[in-house]
Design an enzyme around this catalytic site. Sequence first.
Site: not given
Length: 400
Positions: A138, A166-168, A171
């Site tokens: 991230d 960024v990860d979330l 997702g």
Amino acid sequence: MKPLRNVVILDLSKVFAGPFCSQQLSDLGAKVIKIEPIDTGDDTRTWEPKREGQSSPFLAFNRNKRSLAVDIKSPEGLDIIHTLTKQADVVIQSFKASTAKKLQIDYNSLSALNEKLIYCEITGYGSGGPLSDLPGYDVMLQAFAGIISTIGEPDGPHTRVSYAAVDLGTGMFGASSILAALLERSQSGNGVHVELSLLDTAISLMSYLAQNYLTTGEPPRKTGWANTAIVPYQAFRAADGDIMVGVGNDSQWQQMCRAFNREEWINDPRLKTNADRVRNYFVTAELVQEELFKESISCWLERLGNAGIPCAPIYSFDETVAHPHTVARGQIVNTNHPTLGDLPLVGFPAMFNNEPRSVESPPPLHGQHSIEILEEAGYSTGAIMELIERNLVYQGDSAT
């Protein structure tokens, strides 16, 4: 209401982006089988902080799932993955493109087994391009995509978004894309290949800042509290602490002036329109700060709130959770974890038909469901015991 109750997902991803994607779908009713390595499981199981050996980061992204711990690098483990793929509606994986192909879990390999498969791959930099084999983390994508270059005071050090935005974001984009793919399949009968990357997400999250550059040719920079779109729109110091205040239009500005008993500001040429206030940011911010410092946070929340001015206290998260409105919304849900007992979790944000939020099952222990998943897939008891004895499958931590 569980609209995805008949959808089966095989989740080969790890850490945040993929597991957050599958957790959203599990909250909507999907049956998620989480594939984990037989040694330590998902990387996040080893991350801090922990309570009684259970990792908080893992607990955040893995409710409503069953865990199967298997050595997918072995022929026998690969056979398990291929067997489960034939029975699944969706596969999610987050390996690098070259690694997925080597492991024979790439799109071509798995779609050949199930022509109606929704296949979602999540990588750091995408499956094509000179950086495609770089690992995706991230904060690295926050840096690469220009996000970090916009955060902080102009002369201050660089900093990052405090959570894995960024990860979330990846997702969430993944979950919405899979839902769209399931709709497409229901209409065409065909499987769909969905590809996401942290880089593509990070650039997308730059949104209007990116468009500002594309429109003007001027890249966004660190501006601290200064806002290039609307002013005032920031934290200010009240007599007893900080308060967030935002003025979204000129009508709200006029109401703020009246709340301050500063009606002369309404026609001040430096302040009259939002464009004026943006050009005269420092003057505007200083004048507003002088007024707000005269009274307490509670006073301003009442006075500005009654005037229709957006404002909010700057809470720490424990204050947020304890607030009566948060309690009334039921956003924090509880489940019974096999080792932790009562476990509070942040619930799914959407509600259906006014039904209260709930959790179907707690985040699983490592390999907790290995045996039952293999039995459901058609493996005999003898075959399962042999896989366990050969350390190709981990039978898991006991839930009792």
